[in-house]
Design a protein around this motif. Sequence first.
Motif, mmCIF file in Angstrom:
data_model
loop_
_atom_site.group_PDB
_atom_site.id
_atom_site.type_symbol
_atom_site.label_atom_id
_atom_site.label_comp_id
_atom_site.label_asym_id
_atom_site.label_seq_id
_atom_site.Cartn_x
_atom_site.Cartn_y
_atom_site.Cartn_z
ATOM 1 N N ALA A 80 1.233 -42.886 -32.743
ATOM 2 C CA ALA A 80 0.438 -42.890 -33.751
ATOM 3 C C ALA A 80 1.085 -43.304 -35.274
ATOM 4 O O ALA A 80 0.900 -44.095 -36.052
ATOM 5 C CB ALA A 80 -0.088 -41.463 -34.270
ATOM 6 N N ASP A 83 -6.858 -40.864 -39.927
ATOM 7 C CA ASP A 83 -7.414 -41.072 -38.554
ATOM 8 C C ASP A 83 -6.609 -40.923 -37.699
ATOM 9 O O ASP A 83 -6.714 -40.339 -36.523
ATOM 10 C CB ASP A 83 -8.334 -42.189 -38.633
ATOM 11 C CG ASP A 83 -8.857 -42.704 -37.173
ATOM 12 O OD1 ASP A 83 -9.693 -41.925 -36.706
ATOM 13 O OD2 ASP A 83 -8.668 -43.678 -36.576
ATOM 14 N N LEU A 84 -5.280 -41.473 -37.722
ATOM 15 C CA LEU A 84 -4.365 -41.390 -37.073
ATOM 16 C C LEU A 84 -3.743 -39.760 -36.798
ATOM 17 O O LEU A 84 -3.635 -39.419 -35.527
ATOM 18 C CB LEU A 84 -3.090 -42.134 -37.435
ATOM 19 C CG LEU A 84 -3.287 -43.769 -37.162
ATOM 20 C CD1 LEU A 84 -2.282 -44.424 -37.959
ATOM 21 C CD2 LEU A 84 -3.549 -44.083 -36.023
ATOM 22 N N ARG A 85 -3.804 -39.188 -37.681
ATOM 23 C CA ARG A 85 -3.214 -37.823 -37.823
ATOM 24 C C ARG A 85 -4.244 -37.149 -37.148
ATOM 25 O O ARG A 85 -3.813 -36.083 -35.970
ATOM 26 C CB ARG A 85 -3.043 -37.016 -39.205
ATOM 27 C CG ARG A 85 -2.370 -35.853 -38.990
ATOM 28 C CD ARG A 85 -2.049 -35.305 -40.605
ATOM 29 N NE ARG A 85 -0.927 -34.176 -40.335
ATOM 30 C CZ ARG A 85 -1.203 -33.027 -39.931
ATOM 31 N NH1 ARG A 85 -2.639 -32.560 -39.340
ATOM 32 N NH2 ARG A 85 -0.383 -32.006 -39.850
ATOM 33 N N ASN A 86 -5.451 -37.122 -37.335
ATOM 34 C CA ASN A 86 -6.428 -36.449 -36.299
ATOM 35 C C ASN A 86 -6.630 -36.705 -34.889
ATOM 36 O O ASN A 86 -6.759 -35.785 -34.137
ATOM 37 C CB ASN A 86 -7.785 -36.934 -36.833
ATOM 38 C CG ASN A 86 -9.149 -36.169 -36.271
ATOM 39 O OD1 ASN A 86 -8.916 -34.714 -36.129
ATOM 40 N ND2 ASN A 86 -10.177 -36.654 -36.084
ATOM 41 N N GLN A 87 -6.372 -38.049 -34.493
ATOM 42 C CA GLN A 87 -5.941 -38.387 -33.273
ATOM 43 C C GLN A 87 -4.927 -37.521 -32.614
ATOM 44 O O GLN A 87 -4.904 -37.017 -31.294
ATOM 45 C CB GLN A 87 -5.803 -39.704 -33.008
ATOM 46 C CG GLN A 87 -6.938 -40.835 -33.317
ATOM 47 C CD GLN A 87 -6.766 -42.114 -33.130
ATOM 48 O OE1 GLN A 87 -5.909 -42.606 -32.166
ATOM 49 N NE2 GLN A 87 -7.184 -43.079 -34.149
ATOM 50 N N VAL A 88 -3.713 -37.340 -33.356
ATOM 51 C CA VAL A 88 -2.603 -36.712 -32.652
ATOM 52 C C VAL A 88 -3.213 -35.167 -32.593
ATOM 53 O O VAL A 88 -3.026 -34.581 -31.602
ATOM 54 C CB VAL A 88 -1.346 -36.945 -33.700
ATOM 55 C CG1 VAL A 88 -0.067 -35.851 -33.228
ATOM 56 C CG2 VAL A 88 -0.983 -38.237 -33.671
ATOM 57 N N GLU A 89 -3.844 -34.620 -33.525
ATOM 58 C CA GLU A 89 -4.044 -33.277 -33.799
ATOM 59 C C GLU A 89 -5.213 -32.911 -32.606
ATOM 60 O O GLU A 89 -5.192 -31.801 -32.006
ATOM 61 C CB GLU A 89 -4.753 -33.043 -35.022
ATOM 62 C CG GLU A 89 -5.122 -31.466 -35.495
ATOM 63 C CD GLU A 89 -5.433 -31.296 -36.822
ATOM 64 O OE1 GLU A 89 -4.980 -30.208 -37.179
ATOM 65 O OE2 GLU A 89 -5.965 -32.180 -37.566
ATOM 66 N N LEU A 90 -5.876 -33.870 -32.054
ATOM 67 C CA LEU A 90 -6.899 -33.741 -31.102
ATOM 68 C C LEU A 90 -6.220 -33.784 -29.618
ATOM 69 O O LEU A 90 -7.003 -33.665 -28.648
ATOM 70 C CB LEU A 90 -8.157 -34.605 -31.353
ATOM 71 C CG LEU A 90 -8.938 -34.254 -32.429
ATOM 72 C CD1 LEU A 90 -10.160 -35.179 -32.643
ATOM 73 C CD2 LEU A 90 -9.616 -32.626 -32.466
ATOM 74 N N LYS A 139 -5.435 -36.636 -28.604
ATOM 75 C CA LYS A 139 -5.701 -37.943 -28.022
ATOM 76 C C LYS A 139 -4.455 -38.885 -27.821
ATOM 77 O O LYS A 139 -4.694 -39.987 -27.129
ATOM 78 C CB LYS A 139 -6.897 -38.518 -28.823
ATOM 79 C CG LYS A 139 -8.063 -37.676 -28.673
ATOM 80 C CD LYS A 139 -9.537 -38.329 -29.247
ATOM 81 C CE LYS A 139 -10.463 -37.675 -29.084
ATOM 82 N NZ LYS A 139 -11.598 -37.866 -29.848
ATOM 83 N N ARG A 140 -3.602 -38.720 -28.746
ATOM 84 C CA ARG A 140 -2.414 -39.599 -28.859
ATOM 85 C C ARG A 140 -1.169 -38.738 -29.320
ATOM 86 O O ARG A 140 -1.212 -37.816 -29.780
ATOM 87 C CB ARG A 140 -2.770 -40.333 -30.152
ATOM 88 C CG ARG A 140 -1.963 -41.773 -30.359
ATOM 89 C CD ARG A 140 -2.821 -42.322 -31.362
ATOM 90 N NE ARG A 140 -2.324 -43.619 -31.201
ATOM 91 C CZ ARG A 140 -2.751 -44.843 -32.174
ATOM 92 N NH1 ARG A 140 -3.759 -44.478 -32.848
ATOM 93 N NH2 ARG A 140 -2.140 -45.866 -32.061
#
Length: 171
Positions: free
Chosen positions: A67, A52-59, A61-62
């Motif tokens: 993260a 989830d954290l990696r996905n937030q970075v990839e998108l 968002k963060r």
Amino acid sequence: MVTMDIFAQELSVTQHLEDFDLVVQQVEENYAGFSSKVTNYNDSSYKAHKADLRNQVELGKRDGADAAAEYLAWFADNHLYMFNNGYNMSQQYLPARKQLTDHLNMDYKPKKQACKVTDKTFLIRFPSCRGNDPNIGWIEESIELYKQSGCANLIIDLRGNSGGQDQFYKP
């Protein structure tokens, strides 16, 4: 402890991902507590949180450092955290039960002090090692005062000190 200067430049999403992935890799390969923190019981929770954290970075968002700070806080180990410009970024993500607040329940409220208490004994009192009061400059000055005092004995009073910055031991 992981130290990064995240404010030095604007990073691309790819660079943020690289930063996040590097922290994860270092923890998984080098953190002595990893096998006791990630067990069969919580492995799926760990992997889901990491993804989830990696996905937030990839998108986008963060940023990667933030993260990574939350990722490190998942371990709830006050010796594993993201540090930047004198600030423990992971502290905000720790569960309330793990945040460093024990000092708030103590009645003993010492003040920093560096002075001779007798002709032979010098006292340095560190009420905190968090970096603000006292700071590293005050510690260095206190040590110099002790050296100049001619005292044979040194008392280092840490009562009420809940810990803080690792670099405080160096002087």
